[in-house]
Design a protein around this motif. Structure first.
Motif, short mmCIF file in Angstrom:
data_model
loop_
_atom_site.label_atom_id
_atom_site.label_comp_id
_atom_site.label_asym_id
_atom_site.label_seq_id
_atom_site.Cartn_x
_atom_site.Cartn_y
_atom_site.Cartn_z
N UNK A 1 36.58 47.27 44.30
CA UNK A 1 36.13 46.06 43.67
C UNK A 1 34.96 45.43 44.44
N UNK A 2 35.08 45.38 45.79
CA UNK A 2 34.01 44.79 46.60
C UNK A 2 32.75 45.65 46.54
N UNK A 3 32.93 46.97 46.41
CA UNK A 3 31.77 47.86 46.34
C UNK A 3 30.99 47.62 45.04
N UNK A 4 31.64 47.34 43.96
CA UNK A 4 30.98 47.09 42.68
C UNK A 4 30.31 45.72 42.67
N UNK A 5 30.84 44.79 43.42
CA UNK A 5 30.30 43.43 43.46
C UNK A 5 28.93 43.38 44.16
#
Length: 192
Positions: A1-5
């Protein structure tokens, strides 16, 4: 999730930077185009005032110079062409033609001292002269606005925004070919 953000934030920043560049440039082009249109309306306003004065002037001269029909017809024809002109270039050409016809009228007027002394004629000539001055100022103001607009259309980032949103350069109100040369006025046949 943090990588996509992370990529979404970067894309969001890029969009904001682009919007910060495009929106002011677009709004500046819109404002500048409106200034050009407003200045052009003033040119048309003065051309209309001039066209409205000319029939009165022609009718006043007709009363004194009935046999000068060709000159009077040339003025009427030039006035009609000016009324039908649709672009600054067409209006400039028609305006120059009308100016030439009016200058020929002034040569004719020299043959009629009683006409030059007529109060209506003098008043109309004064009004026409004032209109000519206002027209010259309106053309200069229009050309100044066109210059500012065209610079915005040509400069970066305005050139990109202009291309994206269909803003094109505007035409200047130009003098006709040979306008730099003073007209030749021949008073050889004029009686004093």
């Amino acid at each position: 999730m943090k990588r996509a953000l992370g990529p979404l934030i970067i894309i969001g920043i890029i969009v904001l930077v682009l919007a910060a560049m495009v929106i002011p440039s677009y709004n500046g082009l819109v404002d500048s185009e409106e200034n050009v249109d407003q200045a052009y309306a003033q040119v048309e306003n003065q051309l209309q005032r001039r066209m409205d004065l000319i029939p009165n002037l022609v009718n006043t001269v007709k009363g004194f110079a009935n046999h000068e029909q060709e000159v009077l017809q040339n003025i009427s024809d030039a006035r009609a062409r000016l009324a039908g002109a649709n672009s600054p270039e067409e209006q400039a050409e028609a305006n120059d033609e009308l100016s030439g016809a009016l200058s020929r009228l002034l040569v004719v007027v020299e043959n009629y001292p009683e006409l030059k002394a007529d109060q209506n004629f003098r008043q109309l000539m004064d009004e026409l002269s004032g209109t000519e001055n206002r027209l010259a100022v309106a053309r200069q103001d229009y050309n100044d606005q066109v210059s500012q607009f065209n610079r915005k259309v040509k400069r970066f980032p305005g050139s990109i925004v202009a291309g994206l949103f269909g803003f094109d350069e505007k035409e200047y109100f130009r003098a006709a070919e040979g306008a730099q040369q003073a007209p030749t006025v021949d008073f050889e046949g004029v009686q004093q």
